[in-house]
Design a protein around this motif. Structure first.
Motif, PDB file in Angstrom:
ATOM      1  N   GLU A  23       3.889   7.218   2.409  1.00 32.46           N
ATOM      2  CA  GLU A  23       5.073   6.537   1.882  1.00 32.46           C
ATOM      3  C   GLU A  23       6.298   7.444   1.967  1.00 32.46           C
ATOM      4  O   GLU A  23       7.363   7.024   2.418  1.00 32.46           O
ATOM      5  N   ARG A  24       6.138   8.693   1.560  1.00 32.20           N
ATOM      6  CA  ARG A  24       7.276   9.612   1.587  1.00 32.20           C
ATOM      7  C   ARG A  24       7.752   9.873   3.009  1.00 32.20           C
ATOM      8  O   ARG A  24       8.948   9.972   3.267  1.00 32.20           O
ATOM      9  N   GLU A  25       6.829   9.958   3.946  1.00 38.52           N
ATOM     10  CA  GLU A  25       7.186  10.215   5.343  1.00 38.52           C
ATOM     11  C   GLU A  25       7.581   8.940   6.078  1.00 38.52           C
ATOM     12  O   GLU A  25       7.932   8.990   7.246  1.00 38.52           O
ATOM     13  N   ASP A  26       7.496   7.797   5.386  1.00 38.64           N
ATOM     14  CA  ASP A  26       7.797   6.481   5.962  1.00 38.64           C
ATOM     15  C   ASP A  26       6.941   6.216   7.193  1.00 38.64           C
ATOM     16  O   ASP A  26       7.446   5.846   8.255  1.00 38.64           O
ATOM     17  N   GLU A  27       5.647   6.426   7.033  1.00 40.87           N
ATOM     18  CA  GLU A  27       4.694   6.232   8.114  1.00 40.87           C
ATOM     19  C   GLU A  27       3.513   5.410   7.642  1.00 40.87           C
ATOM     20  O   GLU A  27       3.224   5.348   6.452  1.00 40.87           O
ATOM     21  N   ALA A  28       2.820   4.827   8.584  1.00 44.77           N
ATOM     22  CA  ALA A  28       1.580   4.120   8.280  1.00 44.77           C
ATOM     23  C   ALA A  28       0.439   5.129   8.186  1.00 44.77           C
ATOM     24  O   ALA A  28       0.489   6.202   8.770  1.00 44.77           O
ATOM     25  N   VAL A  29      -0.590   4.746   7.436  1.00 41.94           N
ATOM     26  CA  VAL A  29      -1.821   5.535   7.379  1.00 41.94           C
ATOM     27  C   VAL A  29      -2.714   5.068   8.526  1.00 41.94           C
ATOM     28  O   VAL A  29      -2.965   3.873   8.675  1.00 41.94           O
ATOM     29  N   LEU A  30      -3.193   6.009   9.317  1.00 42.66           N
ATOM     30  CA  LEU A  30      -4.101   5.698  10.413  1.00 42.66           C
ATOM     31  C   LEU A  30      -5.523   5.848   9.892  1.00 42.66           C
ATOM     32  O   LEU A  30      -5.971   6.951   9.567  1.00 42.66           O
ATOM     33  N   THR A  31      -6.234   4.713   9.785  1.00 41.31           N
ATOM     34  CA  THR A  31      -7.546   4.705   9.155  1.00 41.31           C
ATOM     35  C   THR A  31      -8.355   3.503   9.600  1.00 41.31           C
ATOM     36  O   THR A  31      -7.800   2.532  10.110  1.00 41.31           O
ATOM     37  N   ARG A  32      -9.652   3.564   9.373  1.00 40.00           N
ATOM     38  CA  ARG A  32     -10.483   2.371   9.516  1.00 40.00           C
ATOM     39  C   ARG A  32     -10.752   1.767   8.144  1.00 40.00           C
ATOM     40  O   ARG A  32     -11.376   0.740   8.006  1.00 40.00           O
ATOM     41  N   ASN A  33     -10.251   2.422   7.104  1.00 38.33           N
ATOM     42  CA  ASN A  33     -10.441   2.033   5.711  1.00 38.33           C
ATOM     43  C   ASN A  33      -9.157   1.363   5.197  1.00 38.33           C
ATOM     44  O   ASN A  33      -8.489   1.870   4.310  1.00 38.33           O
ATOM     45  N   ALA A  34      -8.817   0.234   5.762  1.00 36.13           N
ATOM     46  CA  ALA A  34      -7.516  -0.390   5.485  1.00 36.13           C
ATOM     47  C   ALA A  34      -7.387  -0.928   4.064  1.00 36.13           C
ATOM     48  O   ALA A  34      -6.308  -0.845   3.472  1.00 36.13           O
ATOM     49  N   ASP A  35      -8.432  -1.469   3.492  1.00 38.79           N
ATOM     50  CA  ASP A  35      -8.331  -2.171   2.209  1.00 38.79           C
ATOM     51  C   ASP A  35      -7.737  -1.318   1.093  1.00 38.79           C
ATOM     52  O   ASP A  35      -6.830  -1.757   0.382  1.00 38.79           O
ATOM     53  N   ASP A  36      -8.247  -0.094   0.916  1.00 38.82           N
ATOM     54  CA  ASP A  36      -7.751   0.741  -0.179  1.00 38.82           C
ATOM     55  C   ASP A  36      -6.276   1.075  -0.007  1.00 38.82           C
ATOM     56  O   ASP A  36      -5.501   1.060  -0.970  1.00 38.82           O
ATOM     57  N   PHE A  37      -5.879   1.361   1.221  1.00 39.91           N
ATOM     58  CA  PHE A  37      -4.477   1.722   1.449  1.00 39.91           C
ATOM     59  C   PHE A  37      -3.560   0.513   1.297  1.00 39.91           C
ATOM     60  O   PHE A  37      -2.446   0.643   0.788  1.00 39.91           O
ATOM     61  N   GLU A  38      -4.011  -0.644   1.726  1.00 46.39           N
ATOM     62  CA  GLU A  38      -3.215  -1.859   1.523  1.00 46.39           C
ATOM     63  C   GLU A  38      -3.069  -2.163   0.039  1.00 46.39           C
ATOM     64  O   GLU A  38      -2.014  -2.604  -0.405  1.00 46.39           O
ATOM     65  N   THR A  39      -4.109  -1.895  -0.747  1.00 45.62           N
ATOM     66  CA  THR A  39      -4.044  -2.071  -2.197  1.00 45.62           C
ATOM     67  C   THR A  39      -2.930  -1.208  -2.782  1.00 45.62           C
ATOM     68  O   THR A  39      -2.260  -1.599  -3.734  1.00 45.62           O
ATOM     69  N   LEU A  40      -2.712  -0.038  -2.189  1.00 47.55           N
ATOM     70  CA  LEU A  40      -1.682   0.883  -2.672  1.00 47.55           C
ATOM     71  C   LEU A  40      -0.295   0.542  -2.133  1.00 47.55           C
ATOM     72  O   LEU A  40       0.685   1.175  -2.504  1.00 47.55           O
ATOM     73  N   GLY A  41      -0.213  -0.448  -1.268  1.00 49.68           N
ATOM     74  CA  GLY A  41       1.083  -0.937  -0.800  1.00 49.68           C
ATOM     75  C   GLY A  41       1.717  -0.167   0.336  1.00 49.68           C
ATOM     76  O   GLY A  41       2.924  -0.266   0.542  1.00 49.68           O
TER      77      GLY A  41
END
Length: 125
Positions: A101-119
């Protein structure tokens, strides 16, 4: 922003992860390592899950990519994200999400659900 799962998949020779890394490099996207990803990788080394060759590969990756330290601001944001989400995801994922979020970047992961939960934005492979 690299999640630990992505780095581990690269080390394991996962075809999807390798193709994603190549595509990002070719397009000029800078992959970054948040402090929590490095911490989680070294947990594996400390518990003996990673052998000497994997440790060497992890060190090469860490040395080659920009490092995002866990500072006071990221610590605060991590805590807020956890609280706002109802504390339903792991602290590690929250720390990685705060860095993204601070770097204004997406998280590169196969674990999308948890990160989407965090917005935060997520990119999968």
């Amino acid at each position: 922003m690299l999640d630990t799962a992505f780095v581990l998949d690269l080390l394991a020779g996962d075809e999807g992860a390798e193709q994603k890394a190549e595509a990002l490099e070719e397009s000029g996207v800078v992959m970054k390592l948040p402090a929590m990803t490095v911490t989680e990788l070294y947990i594996g080394i400390g518990t003996g899950v990673a052998d000497d060759e994997e440790e060497r590969q992890i060190r090469q990756i860490i040395e080659a990519l920009p490092f995002i330290p866990m500072d006071l601001g990221l610590s605060r944001r991590t805590g807020r994200m956890l609280g706002e989400s109802g504390n339903v995801v792991g602290k590690g994922d929250a720390a990685i999400a705060a860095a993204a979020e601070r770097e204004d970047e997406a998280v590169l992961t196969r674990n999308a659900d948890d990160f989407e939960t965090l917005g935060v934005d997520v990119e999968t492979y």
